[in-house]
Scaffold this motif. Structure first.
Motif, PDB file in Angstrom:
ATOM      1  N   TYR A 369       0.863  -1.180   0.000  1.00 19.83           N
ATOM      2  CA  TYR A 369       0.000   0.000   0.000  1.00 19.83           C
ATOM      3  C   TYR A 369       0.905   1.237   0.000  1.00 19.83           C
ATOM      4  CZ  TYR A 369      -3.863  -3.108   1.218  1.00 19.83           C
ATOM      5  OH  TYR A 369      -4.809  -4.113   1.210  1.00 19.83           O
ATOM      6  N   GLU A 446      -7.601   4.879   8.125  1.00 22.04           N
ATOM      7  CA  GLU A 446      -8.349   3.984   7.242  1.00 22.04           C
ATOM      8  C   GLU A 446      -7.426   2.947   6.602  1.00 22.04           C
ATOM      9  OE1 GLU A 446     -11.666   3.799   6.538  1.00 22.04           O
ATOM     10  OE2 GLU A 446     -11.982   5.244   8.161  1.00 22.04           O
ATOM     11  N   THR A 447      -6.244   3.373   6.194  1.00 26.34           N
ATOM     12  CA  THR A 447      -5.303   2.441   5.566  1.00 26.34           C
ATOM     13  C   THR A 447      -4.839   1.390   6.568  1.00 26.34           C
ATOM     14  OG1 THR A 447      -4.529   4.178   4.064  1.00 26.34           O
ATOM     15  CG2 THR A 447      -3.118   2.244   4.317  1.00 26.34           C
ATOM     16  N   LYS A 450      -7.438  -1.380   7.335  1.00 24.80           N
ATOM     17  CA  LYS A 450      -7.880  -2.353   6.334  1.00 24.80           C
ATOM     18  C   LYS A 450      -6.799  -3.316   5.869  1.00 24.80           C
ATOM     19  CE  LYS A 450      -7.240   0.296   2.030  1.00 24.80           C
ATOM     20  NZ  LYS A 450      -7.931   0.885   0.868  1.00 24.80           N
ATOM     21  N   ASP A 452      -3.807  -6.204   5.918  1.00 25.06           N
ATOM     22  CA  ASP A 452      -3.469  -7.415   6.650  1.00 25.06           C
ATOM     23  C   ASP A 452      -2.125  -7.199   7.359  1.00 25.06           C
ATOM     24  OD1 ASP A 452      -4.132 -10.535   6.806  1.00 25.06           O
ATOM     25  OD2 ASP A 452      -1.961 -10.309   6.531  1.00 25.06           O
TER      26      ASP A 452
END
Length: 476
Positions: A369, A446-447, A450, A452
């Motif tokens: 990400y 938010e990152t 979400k 893993d």
């Protein structure tokens, strides 16, 4: 020093008193108005009548400014206080730097580092190696990038304060911006002007790439700004990145080369994929390096080249590198599960290199990400180059998250609509999905929520990503 000589040396016009204001003349210290004491000289980009009155009350020697406004000249004449007005403030700051070194650090060996990428890491690493070796050394590089500017008297102040408090310096390690400006105007030949003022024995040129769009508009412009630096270094040694085609176009008298592959020159240090080698001798192996990303190894090579040029013992150099800890926001690990790295990647080369190195860490099933802070109030050109670099680096294992960071930036770094649209339109045109957040705290929250625990988050960007570490501490 006579005030008339000072004014003439920096191309200035003198108003008010035609002599230094303080009874004892000039102390030899250049500084800021808030920190000034009797007999100091203050350099400011602009000053008004109130500022002149403050200088008068502080009994400083004189004021130097580029922009007198709101009654500054009138107040100077009224108080009979010396005010020097210059066309180019960089001449005043170069003079201040040269004078300060001559007065407070005349016997130090001086090193300058310039180039588009890697200046701060290279400078700080040279500083660390020398400090670890037991020398008294000063650098203007710091983790917040507050002191590595030469467009004000900060470095002059740092030098005089350090010597007064702790004694004579052995080494000065000064980071010099390859391109510099003020209010959108290019300060031509800034790098060579400041390098000459420092009078270095060794100079490092890390690379030549695009940044500072608006001040310069082509790679040729960047090259022109850097091309006069070797002349300023004179008969000193110039450490060059041999892998950079533009750097290799420079006309250098005494080169020392660095490379990410084996080279035969004797005056060279290189990395062969498993170890760093100089003159047939292994300096460091992979498992001894403080970090292994290719762009960081290039910085290590530049630093090693500089200290070899200072005749430091190889074992001393190796010990310094092995004990080095990176500056904040230089691929700093902020968390383990998930892995979170933070890097000050803020121009095209930096973005591509940092994402490339992070992708090498991905294992099957993992996802990367990339959280990118858009550069605010820098114009559409640099943001277009940045998003192009981002798009070039993305593949199926990479998810893109953008932040305008409205909650953490000031008005000088606010992301304008057209800057955001450049990112949005380019990514859409290339079929790259992304999520955008106005605020950095929400973006990070938010990152983090979400992903893993086995995934990797990479934070990149300049001012808009600077507060990320402190925000993440609360979120995590």
């Amino acid at each position: 020093m006579e005030i008339q000589d000072l004014a003439e040396s920096i191309g200035g016009k003198l108003y008010g008193n035609d002599d230094f204001f303080s009874i004892d003349g000039f102390t030899g210290k250049f500084t800021f108005l808030n920190d000034a004491h009797t007999g100091d000289i203050v350099i400011r980009h602009w000053i008004n009548g109130t500022g002149v009155r403050m200088a008068f009350d502080k009994n400083i020697a004189c004021l130097i400014t580029r922009t007198p406004k709101d009654g500054a000249i009138e107040m100077s004449n009224k108080l009979n206080f010396p005010l020097i007005v210059v066309d180019k403030i960089e001449l005043a700051n170069a003079y201040a730097l040269s004078h300060t070194i001559d007065k407070y650090s005349p016997n130090s060996t001086n090193i300058i580092i310039t180039g588009t990428n890697g200046k701060s890491t290279t400078s700080h690493l040279i500083y660390h190696i020398l400090k670890t070796a037991g020398f008294h050394v000063l650098t203007n590089t710091d983790s917040e990038s507050e002191f590595n500017t030469l467009i004000d008297p900060m470095v002059s102040k740092l030098i005089s304060d350090e010597v007064i408090e702790n004694g004579e310096l052995d080494y000065l390690v000064i980071e010099v911006s390859e391109v510099q400006g003020w209010l959108g105007d290019l300060m031509e030949n800034h790098a060579s002007l400041m390098s000459a003022a420092i009078n270095p024995k060794v100079g490092v040129i890390t690379n030549i790439a695009m940044d500072h769009i608006g001040l310069v508009n082509s790679i040729e412009d960047v090259f022109n700004e850097i091309s006069t630096v070797p002349e300023a270094i004179g008969d000193g040694i110039c450490v060059l990145n041999r892998d950079d085609d533009w750097v290799m176009k420079l006309d250098v008298e005494n080169p020392f080369y660095t490379s990410m592959s084996k080279i035969d020159e004797k005056n060279a240090v290189y990395y062969d994929g498993s170890e760093i080698v100089y003159d047939g001798q292994t300096i460091l192996k992979n498992d001894e390096l403080p970090f292994t990303g290719s762009h960081f190894i290039q910085n290590i090579l530049s630093a090693i080249g500089a200290v070899i040029s200072l005749d430091l013992d190889i074992s001393t150099i190796a010990n310094g590198v092995k004990s080095y800890e990176a500056l904040n926001r230089r691929f700093a690990k902020l968390n383990d599960e998930p892995l979170i790295y933070d890097d000050f990647a803020h121009n095209p080369d930096g973005i591509k290199a940092t994402i490339s190195e992070t992708k090498k860490m991905l294992r099957p099933g993992q996802k990367l990400y990339v959280v990118c802070a858009i550069r605010g109030s820098r114009g559409i050109e640099i943001n277009q180059l940045n998003v192009d670099a981002l798009a070039e680096s993305v593949d199926d294992n990479v998810e893109v998250i953008l932040s305008s960071s409205n909650d953490v930036v000031n008005d000088l770094n606010f992301v304008e609509m057209e800057e955001r649209e450049v990112f949005f339109n380019t990514l859409k045109d290339k079929g790259i999905e992304f999520v955008h957040y106005d605020n950095l705290k929400e973006c990070l929250s938010e990152t983090y929520g979400k992903v893993d625990k086995n995934d990797i988050i990479l934070l990149i960007g300049a001012q808009g990503m600077d507060p990320a570490e402190s925000l993440l501490k609360d979120i995590i």
